[in-house]
Design a protein around this motif. Structure first.
Motif, PDB file in Angstrom:
ATOM      1  N   ASP A 105      57.142  36.923  12.211  1.00 22.57           N
ATOM      2  CA  ASP A 105      56.615  37.630  11.037  1.00 22.57           C
ATOM      3  C   ASP A 105      57.446  37.202   9.825  1.00 22.57           C
ATOM      4  O   ASP A 105      58.685  37.329   9.830  1.00 22.57           O
ATOM      5  CB  ASP A 105      56.723  39.144  11.277  1.00 22.57           C
ATOM      6  CG  ASP A 105      56.102  39.979  10.156  1.00 22.57           C
ATOM      7  OD1 ASP A 105      56.037  39.496   9.007  1.00 22.57           O
ATOM      8  OD2 ASP A 105      55.696  41.124  10.428  1.00 22.57           O
ATOM      9  N   HIS A 144      56.932  40.581  16.949  1.00 24.92           N
ATOM     10  CA  HIS A 144      56.078  41.073  15.847  1.00 24.92           C
ATOM     11  C   HIS A 144      54.919  40.112  15.562  1.00 24.92           C
ATOM     12  O   HIS A 144      54.500  39.939  14.421  1.00 24.92           O
ATOM     13  CB  HIS A 144      56.902  41.288  14.572  1.00 24.92           C
ATOM     14  CG  HIS A 144      57.969  42.319  14.709  1.00 24.92           C
ATOM     15  ND1 HIS A 144      57.714  43.670  14.717  1.00 24.92           N
ATOM     16  CD2 HIS A 144      59.313  42.194  14.868  1.00 24.92           C
ATOM     17  CE1 HIS A 144      58.850  44.332  14.860  1.00 24.92           C
ATOM     18  NE2 HIS A 144      59.836  43.460  14.964  1.00 24.92           N
ATOM     19  N   TYR A 146      51.636  40.178  16.300  1.00 24.61           N
ATOM     20  CA  TYR A 146      50.353  40.698  15.803  1.00 24.61           C
ATOM     21  C   TYR A 146      50.465  41.201  14.362  1.00 24.61           C
ATOM     22  O   TYR A 146      49.583  40.935  13.529  1.00 24.61           O
ATOM     23  CB  TYR A 146      49.840  41.800  16.731  1.00 24.61           C
ATOM     24  CG  TYR A 146      49.304  41.250  18.027  1.00 24.61           C
ATOM     25  CD1 TYR A 146      47.978  40.850  18.130  1.00 24.61           C
ATOM     26  CD2 TYR A 146      50.133  41.096  19.137  1.00 24.61           C
ATOM     27  CE1 TYR A 146      47.485  40.321  19.318  1.00 24.61           C
ATOM     28  CE2 TYR A 146      49.645  40.574  20.317  1.00 24.61           C
ATOM     29  CZ  TYR A 146      48.320  40.180  20.404  1.00 24.61           C
ATOM     30  OH  TYR A 146      47.840  39.651  21.572  1.00 24.61           O
ATOM     31  N   ASP A 147      51.539  41.922  14.073  1.00 26.89           N
ATOM     32  CA  ASP A 147      51.730  42.380  12.692  1.00 26.89           C
ATOM     33  C   ASP A 147      51.950  41.194  11.758  1.00 26.89           C
ATOM     34  O   ASP A 147      51.443  41.162  10.629  1.00 26.89           O
ATOM     35  CB  ASP A 147      52.907  43.352  12.615  1.00 26.89           C
ATOM     36  CG  ASP A 147      52.629  44.652  13.355  1.00 26.89           C
ATOM     37  OD1 ASP A 147      51.488  45.145  13.273  1.00 26.89           O
ATOM     38  OD2 ASP A 147      53.537  45.174  14.024  1.00 26.89           O
ATOM     39  N   ARG A 150      48.622  39.347  11.038  1.00 32.16           N
ATOM     40  CA  ARG A 150      47.752  40.011  10.062  1.00 32.16           C
ATOM     41  C   ARG A 150      48.272  39.814   8.633  1.00 32.16           C
ATOM     42  O   ARG A 150      47.501  39.785   7.682  1.00 32.16           O
ATOM     43  CB  ARG A 150      47.638  41.507  10.393  1.00 32.16           C
ATOM     44  CG  ARG A 150      46.884  41.777  11.691  1.00 32.16           C
ATOM     45  CD  ARG A 150      46.393  43.187  11.792  1.00 32.16           C
ATOM     46  NE  ARG A 150      47.474  44.165  11.851  1.00 32.16           N
ATOM     47  CZ  ARG A 150      47.270  45.474  11.973  1.00 32.16           C
ATOM     48  NH1 ARG A 150      46.039  45.961  12.013  1.00 32.16           N
ATOM     49  NH2 ARG A 150      48.298  46.293  12.050  1.00 32.16           N
ATOM     50  N   PHE A 151      49.600  39.685   8.504  1.00 41.64           N
ATOM     51  CA  PHE A 151      50.198  39.521   7.177  1.00 41.64           C
ATOM     52  C   PHE A 151      50.123  38.072   6.707  1.00 41.64           C
ATOM     53  O   PHE A 151      49.790  37.792   5.547  1.00 41.64           O
ATOM     54  CB  PHE A 151      51.654  39.993   7.209  1.00 41.64           C
ATOM     55  CG  PHE A 151      52.352  39.900   5.884  1.00 41.64           C
ATOM     56  CD1 PHE A 151      52.094  40.819   4.874  1.00 41.64           C
ATOM     57  CD2 PHE A 151      53.268  38.879   5.642  1.00 41.64           C
ATOM     58  CE1 PHE A 151      52.745  40.723   3.649  1.00 41.64           C
ATOM     59  CE2 PHE A 151      53.922  38.782   4.431  1.00 41.64           C
ATOM     60  CZ  PHE A 151      53.653  39.709   3.422  1.00 41.64           C
ATOM     61  N   ASP A 175      53.219  42.492  20.785  1.00 42.53           N
ATOM     62  CA  ASP A 175      52.856  43.622  19.931  1.00 42.53           C
ATOM     63  C   ASP A 175      54.079  44.537  19.886  1.00 42.53           C
ATOM     64  O   ASP A 175      54.106  45.598  20.489  1.00 42.53           O
ATOM     65  CB  ASP A 175      51.633  44.348  20.494  1.00 42.53           C
ATOM     66  CG  ASP A 175      51.172  45.494  19.609  1.00 42.53           C
ATOM     67  OD1 ASP A 175      51.575  45.533  18.432  1.00 42.53           O
ATOM     68  OD2 ASP A 175      50.411  46.358  20.107  1.00 42.53           O
ATOM     69  N   ASN A 177      55.561  46.456  17.701  1.00 40.57           N
ATOM     70  CA  ASN A 177      55.459  47.832  17.198  1.00 40.57           C
ATOM     71  C   ASN A 177      54.424  48.658  17.944  1.00 40.57           C
ATOM     72  O   ASN A 177      54.296  49.855  17.697  1.00 40.57           O
ATOM     73  CB  ASN A 177      55.118  47.828  15.703  1.00 40.57           C
ATOM     74  CG  ASN A 177      56.285  47.364  14.860  1.00 40.57           C
ATOM     75  OD1 ASN A 177      57.422  47.285  15.334  1.00 40.57           O
ATOM     76  ND2 ASN A 177      56.027  47.038  13.606  1.00 40.57           N
ATOM     77  N   GLY A 179      51.141  48.759  17.822  1.00 46.12           N
ATOM     78  CA  GLY A 179      50.104  49.376  17.013  1.00 46.12           C
ATOM     79  C   GLY A 179      48.703  48.826  17.199  1.00 46.12           C
ATOM     80  O   GLY A 179      47.771  49.264  16.517  1.00 46.12           O
TER      81      GLY A 179
END
Length: 536
Positions: A105, A144, A146-147, A150-151, A175, A177, A179
């Motif tokens: 990330d 991180h 997946y987060d 998306r970012f 994944d 976090n 979420g």
């Protein structure tokens, strides 16, 4: 399929779990018996206990199915992989597989690592290449993922691509976090596959892995979604242990994939070890097994409603989604105020008593269960008391009390030195003989249990083989003003057998007395003693 277990590393981050080296060795043996492909043993170099574990595992464990994996980070920024102490510790662990963790990330790279995006990629590339040169199989946990995707999907994909190009066997989408939801996982996997293919990775979905946390209670579903999307490598922990709400429960994931999707996940004969392994690991972790855990819980195939029991009597699969034996579990029928004749008949058969030819007894037992449950009794967890009731209604002499009570008395003394001592005296008749016995205990119930054993041991020496294993008290709200009813459950342990009995009364000592008497009566009736045979 690559079944990757991280119970000893990620699972050990659950609040309240602390494994010793001996514990870790025992858990590793159990995981291997379950047939997992990879056992992540910990972080050598960063954790002295993990360094010791890998050293001992090399000589003390002979695994049949699994490969040991050492876990650690890529090299630090501003140095080289061969000079990084933590990287060197991974090699010193001498495991055939190494799993590296790296930031994927952008925000974590810049804010947590405080380095450049280019240097982070170099850290991944250098460390993977060193491990491959040293003959290790390498997985990269993209933290991180997946987060981060998306970012900034381009950079997150680039981290995975860099690891794969450097020789990593799989880039694991974490994944971290917890979420994500299953539909989100499916979309991301599809997008990542397209992006990696565009970068030149051949058959990219086979080079991906899945690691799910359970913060949305979707870790198992998210893992299954990833596998359905084509991902062959998945990670999880025994019983879902892990930080915060935990990780994907490896047992549920494996059972879903093998039994529902028909995928070959474990070696033959291993799936049936699930319940045994699950409960054994729970005991080592000093955590009570989750009775309502999917597949492995003792209530996973327990049926309470009379409607269920009527259908199960015709065909167990009418209300069971699989045959419980496939995962080493059993179907149970719970006898409660909701029970009908079918429930009582099935439960009786489960306990070795066939009431099919005794319709009047079946009706009496059903009515009695409903009456007693209305008074606060509960037979859901007290099979021994329920069996005694059935056998008593059938006139089975073995189910009758082996003594008659004249009276009992319990005293609690608070002494000047602060000690609190309980003393109990029982007066009973055993085989025509009047016996008076007194004994002390660390509490009223313990004293009562001890005195009763003293009174009976002369006639029943096998009582020495029984011990009080557990004692539970629940106060039930009464129907008379501030009155209350006490329910007591007593678990008794004999050689190779445990049994639970129940007692109910307004007075906790009297409730305990009923449960204790049932416990001893049941043990004697079934001859659960050293050198005895089962006469039932």
């Amino acid at each position: 399929m690559q079944v990757y277990d991280t119970t000893l590393r990620d699972g050990a981050q659950r609040e309240g779990i602390t494994y010793s080296v001996v514990d870790k060795l025992a858990v590793a043996r159990l995981l291997d018996e379950f047939g997992v492909g990879f056992i992540e043993g910990g972080w050598p170099g960063a954790m002295p206990k993990d360094t010791e574990f890998f050293r001992r595992a090399r000589t003390e464990l002979n695994l049949r199915h699994a490969l040991f994996t050492a876990f650690g980070a890529t090299r630090k920024a501003g140095t080289t992989a061969d000079k990084d102490r933590q990287v060197r510790a991974l090699l010193d662990a001498e495991t055939p597989v190494v799993t590296l963790v790296a930031k994927s990330d952008v925000r974590h790279v810049e804010r947590a690592l405080r380095t450049t995006l280019e240097e982070n990629l170099a850290m991944v590339r250098d460390t993977v290449e060193l491990m491959v040169r040293e003959g290790r199989r390498v997985f990269l946990d993209c933290e991180h993922f997946y987060d981060g995707f998306r970012f900034n999907p381009e950079y997150t994909t680039l981290v995975a691509y860099t690891a794969l190009e450097a020789g990593a066997e799989a880039a694991v989408m974490c994944d971290t976090n917890g979420g994500m939801l299953p539909s989100m996982v499916t979309r991301v996997v599809g997008d990542v596959v397209e992006r990696l293919a565009a970068l030149g990775v051949e058959d990219p979905v086979t080079r991906l892995g899945m690691h799910a946390q359970n913060d949305t209670s979707c870790a198992v579903a998210n893992t299954v979604a990833a596998v359905e999307a084509g991902v062959p490598h998945f990670q999880g922990t025994a019983n879902g242990y892990g930080e915060r709400p935990g990780n994907a429960d490896l047992f549920a994931v494996v059972a879903n994939l093998q039994l529902k999707l028909g995928l070959k996940v474990l070696p033959d004969g291993c799936l049936e070890q699930m319940v045994r392994v699950s409960h054994a690991i729970a005991e080592i972790a000093n955590i009570a097994p989750d009775t309502h855990q999917a597949y492995a819980g003792s209530s996973a195939f327990a049926h309470k409603a009379g409607l269920h029991a009527s259908a199960i009597k015709v065909d167990p699969l009418l209300y069971n989604h699989i045959e419980p034996e496939l995962v080493g579990n059993d179907m149970r029928i719970l006898v409660t105020e909701m029970a009908g004749r079918a429930s009582v008949e099935l439960k009786s058969r489960e306990l070795g008593v066939d009431l099919a030819g005794h319709p009047e007894t079946l009706s009496r037992v059903t009515d009695r269960v409903k009456q007693l449950e209305a008074q606060g009794w509960s037979f859901e967890a007290a099979d021994a008391s329920f069996e005694l009731m059935i056998r008593s209604e059938l006139g089975d002499a073995a189910a009758q009390r082996p003594f008659s009570l004249e009276s009992y008395r319990v005293l609690v003394e608070h002494r000047e030195d602060g000690a609190v001592v309980s003393e109990a005296t029982v007066k009973v008749r055993v085989r025509g003989e009047r016996v008076i016995a007194t004994a002390e205990g660390n509490g009223p119930v313990n004293a009562l249990d001890n005195s009763l054993r003293v009174a009976l041991t002369k006639h029943f020496p096998e009582l020495a083989d029984f011990e009080l294993a557990d004692y539970k008290v629940r106060i039930l709200e009464g129907s008379h003003g501030t009155g209350a009813i006490t329910r007591v459950l007593v678990e008794t342990r004999g050689p190779g057998k445990d049994w639970v009995t129940v007692g109910v009364h307004e007075n906790v000592v009297e409730a305990s007395w009923h449960a204790l008497v049932d416990a001893l009566t049941y043990g004697l009736s079934r001859n659960y003693a050293v050198g005895s045979t089962n006469s039932a």
